[in-house]
Each structure stands twice: as C-alpha cells, then as structure tokens.
Scaffold this motif. Structure first.
Motif: not given
Length: 294
Positions: A81, A85, A168, A173-176, A182-183, A185-186
C-alpha cells in the motif's frame, strides 16, 4: 476505437502504477503486457520497493527502451500500500490504475476501460472480469465481477479496474496499515461516494501461486478482511443481511475459529444462523484440519 498516443509535451491520460518487490520471475512479462496496450496514451510508473533480486535490472531496461516508463526506487521495503501511494503521488494522468508484477493485462484492457469512463462521465470507477491462471500459465477459470451493492459480501471489484484521479485524491490513497486488504478497503471507502460500473469483458489475467502475497498472508488477510467489512457495515443494514455477511466472514476464516463473528451473526438473526449449521460444521472441520497440518 481510435488509438491515442503520448507525445513529449502532453500529459498521459492514464497512470498505471506497478509496485515491485523481488518480482523478477514474471516481471518482464508483466511490464510487456502494459507496454503492448492498444491504448498508448499512458505512463507506467514502476515503484521498486527495495528489491534484492534481478527486478531492478529488468525495470531499468524497460525504462531505457520506452519513454512512457518512469522508475522510482525506494531504499527500504515499505510494503504494497505504501509503494502504491508513492507511485500515485507521482502520477500525472487523469485516470488511475495499478497492476502487480505477476499479472498480465490483455492488450485491449485500457482501450475498453477508458471508453467506458469516456462514455459515462457520471461514473468514477470501472472494473472488469478477468481470467485466473496458475504458476505455469494454465487457465483456472474466469472471475466475473459483481455489483458494488454486494461489496460487503466480498471483494467483487476484482483485479482489473480504472478510476478517476479524483478518487485517489478524495480517499487519500491506500491505507498503509491494511497490507493485504488495501484494495478492498479502498473500494469499500470509494463505494460511499463514487459510482462504479461493472464491465463483463475478460480484460486481465490474474496469477494464483504459492508465492503471492494473498497466499503467504492468508490468515492475516482473513482477519483484516473481517475487520474492515465489519467496520463498514451501516447501522441501518437489515438484520438478515448483517447476519449473512458476518457469518460469511467467519466461514472464510479457514485457519482460525472465528466464533466471535458467529456469535455476532447469531445475535443479528438467530434463525438464519440456525439454517447454516451444516456449513458451520464443515467449517469447523476445515479449520481443525488446517491447524493440525500447520
């Protein structure tokens, strides 16, 4: 469809990010599948997440032969993730997508996905069907993506997608902290404010193999999936739906007994859980076997 080209002064329409960490085995083919797109007005952003194999050489060669390739190297391994980003922070296109170093784009993928978003300006995200293959490239079947209305029941957005840069930006962005989901959740966060379109055309090839992140981190991914889905459940969700979703999460936990999820499913709708007792019995046996075999 006409082919768009990228000249030296124009910004690309599409930014495709590919994070890479020790992905040399299939990396050249993955890169070539992007560069062979019918739609050519894109940039390919390779993010080398501190690889220690031949990946940097393969990426360097690709960047040297094609000006659409941009290469960024991270000195320490930050995980998928965070690498995504980094890539999207450098993206210049109005449309975003990403792919993995072990998967393949079909040549018409970007042409078709861009066409959908161009034809439907009110849509923000398009996602399409894809084929599953194994280590040797043998086809395992086709995965048909589902409607976003069923997203809480499973990540049915799939591996083939394109979305506007505004998505985005709005989501940050994506949660690290959610490496492995991560996808999903996105998409769960995106579904709260953006419109999805499902395209039932096979435009991507997803490789299932023992070395993939999904295979290596199956237990952690199952636990994180339950966490993000339960967090996303709306307060006004019907009791039957809540019970079905929670029980489904428990039954997909193949290496741990998630009786906490079963209990919450039962409290939401006892009658539904009672009808699923045979499935619960089979699940208990699978978990027991997996724990015994390590």
């Amino acid at each position: 469809m006409g082919t768009e080209t990228l000249d030296s002064t124009a910004l690309p329409r599409v930014s495709m990010v590919m994070p890479v960490h020790n992905g040399a085995r299939w990396l050249a083919d993955a890169i070539d599948s992007v560069l062979a797109q019918d739609f050519t007005n894109f940039e390919l952003i390779l993010v080398d997440d501190a690889s220690r194999d031949a990946s940097p050489t393969i990426m360097g060669e690709a960047a040297a032969r094609d000006p659409r390739v941009r290469l960024f190297r991270l000195e320490t391994n930050v995980g998928l993730p965070a690498a995504l980003n980094h890539g999207f922070a450098a993206a210049r296109g109005a449309l975003h997508s990403w792919t993995s170093d072990d998967n393949l784009l079909r040549p018409q993928m970007l042409t078709r996905l861009v066409a959908v978003l161009d034809a439907q300006p009110e849509a923000d995200i398009v996602h399409a069907d894809f084929t599953l293959i194994d280590d040797e490239g043998v086809e395992l079947g086709r995965s048909r993506v589902g409607p976003v209305e069923r997203l809480l029941y499973g990540n049915n957005v799939g591996a083939c997608f394109l979305y506007r840069a505004g998505v985005t930006e709005a989501l940050g962005g994506y949660d690290t902290k959610l490496f492995g989901v991560e996808d999903y959740d996105f998409w769960l966060r995106a579904a709260l404010q953006f419109r999805f379109v499902a395209l039932h055309e096979d435009l991507y090839i997803y490789r299932k193999h023992g070395g993939s992140l999904t295979s290596q981190r199956a237990t952690q991914i199952q636990a994180l999936t339950a966490e993000i889905v339960e967090r996303a459940l709306p307060d006004n969700l019907p009791a039957r739906s809540r019970s079905e979703i929670l029980l489904g999460l428990a039954l997909r936990s193949s290496r741990s007994w998630r009786f906490d999820l079963v209990g919450r499913a039962f409290r939401a709708d006892p009658r539904y859980v009672t009808t699923q007792l045979p499935a619960l019995a089979r699940w208990s046996l699978v978990v027991a076997r997996n724990r015994l075999t390590g």
